[in-house]
Design an enzyme around this catalytic site. Sequence first.
Site, short mmCIF file in Angstrom:
data_model
loop_
_atom_site.label_atom_id
_atom_site.label_comp_id
_atom_site.label_asym_id
_atom_site.label_seq_id
_atom_site.Cartn_x
_atom_site.Cartn_y
_atom_site.Cartn_z
N ASN A 109 42.34 38.54 49.28
CA ASN A 109 42.84 39.62 48.42
C ASN A 109 43.99 39.03 47.62
OD1 ASN A 109 43.97 41.84 47.21
ND2 ASN A 109 44.64 42.83 49.11
N TRP A 110 43.70 38.71 46.36
CA TRP A 110 44.71 38.04 45.54
C TRP A 110 45.86 38.97 45.15
CZ3 TRP A 110 41.63 34.75 41.36
CH2 TRP A 110 40.88 33.78 42.03
N LYS A 111 45.68 40.26 45.33
CA LYS A 111 46.67 41.25 44.87
C LYS A 111 46.99 40.98 43.39
CE LYS A 111 48.13 41.79 49.61
NZ LYS A 111 49.16 42.13 50.58
N HIS A 121 43.79 50.26 50.38
CA HIS A 121 44.78 49.28 50.83
C HIS A 121 46.13 49.99 51.00
CE1 HIS A 121 47.47 45.87 50.96
NE2 HIS A 121 46.43 45.14 51.29
N SER A 178 49.36 38.79 57.48
CA SER A 178 49.96 37.49 57.81
C SER A 178 49.00 36.57 58.56
CB SER A 178 51.27 37.68 58.59
OG SER A 178 52.22 38.37 57.79
N GLU A 225 44.68 46.69 58.91
CA GLU A 225 45.86 45.99 58.42
C GLU A 225 47.11 46.76 58.81
OE1 GLU A 225 44.64 43.24 54.90
OE2 GLU A 225 45.37 45.13 54.12
N GLY A 276 45.88 37.89 52.39
CA GLY A 276 46.71 38.06 51.20
C GLY A 276 47.31 36.73 50.77
N GLY A 277 48.58 36.53 51.09
CA GLY A 277 49.32 35.36 50.61
C GLY A 277 48.60 34.03 50.81
N GLU A 331 48.99 49.21 50.21
CA GLU A 331 49.86 49.20 49.03
C GLU A 331 49.47 50.31 48.06
OE1 GLU A 331 49.28 45.04 48.27
OE2 GLU A 331 50.44 44.60 50.08
N GLY A 389 52.44 40.65 54.64
CA GLY A 389 53.41 39.92 53.84
C GLY A 389 54.74 39.69 54.54
P1 13P Z 1 49.22 39.00 53.79
O1 13P Z 1 48.13 38.10 54.29
O2 13P Z 1 50.00 38.41 52.64
O3 13P Z 1 50.10 39.47 54.91
O4 13P Z 1 48.50 40.30 53.18
C1 13P Z 1 47.54 40.94 53.93
C2 13P Z 1 46.86 41.94 53.07
O5 13P Z 1 47.44 42.94 52.67
C3 13P Z 1 45.48 41.66 52.67
O6 13P Z 1 44.90 42.76 52.06
#
Ligand code: 13P
Length: 246
Positions: free
Chosen positions: A9-11, A93, A208, A164, A229-230, A95, A170
Amino acid sequence: MRNKLVVGNWKMHGSRPANAELLAGILAARPYAAEVAVCVPFPYLGETAAALAASDIRWGAQDCSAHEQGAYTGEVSAAMLAEWGCRYAIVGHSERRAYHAEGDALVADKARAALANGLTPIVCVGETLAERDAGRTEEVVARQLAAAIDKLGERVAEIVVAYEPVWAIGTGRTATPAQAQQVHRLLRAQLRAASGLGDRVRILYGGSVKPDNAAELFGQPDIDGGLIGGASLKAADFVAICRAAG
Ligand code: 13P
């Protein structure tokens, strides 16, 4: 047997040159035993589709509208995503729940719109730190998943679920494999009760996930891969995580 799935997930990250390099790195490390996909910002779907079309790497979006079409400025329909060859659309998600006030019913409507247009929704659930500390984790994730089950009926067997925990996103603070497995086991039981095919649903863990913790998480009986994510923004890290699922 459920085939493992790892989704990046590149956000809201990326640029055209950076994306090209990242996708080239992911492609160069094929083959993967697990299914691999990237969910990219809308403007990059065309280029991502072009880069990945000849491969078995799949792509998708990070959201979709609950509506089919109409006067919904700024929204993108599932049918439009299907035109770009998307396999997946992340919905709900944390967010989007937090910053765009998306509730369980809207998330379920988005999942339904995705399915209606041939996409697989990745339905995200997860508790906040305050909810966990109050002992409400099970109640919160069960309520979030129940909204999708109520709306989709038997078709819930066609979705992917992502657990999640909000406090792990994050933050570098991962749920322990045992903590994650405990929630996944409950989600699995809820899916089984809702559908005779509930065993088929893949439940991803997100929060994470890194190269050094992925294998242990993915080794849990009800963890079928990850939503990353990251660590999905660096080819070497993402590739290592994809390999950990194989
Ligand atoms: P991180 O891997 O950066 O913690 O993000 C997880 C996430 O929200 C994937 O959708």
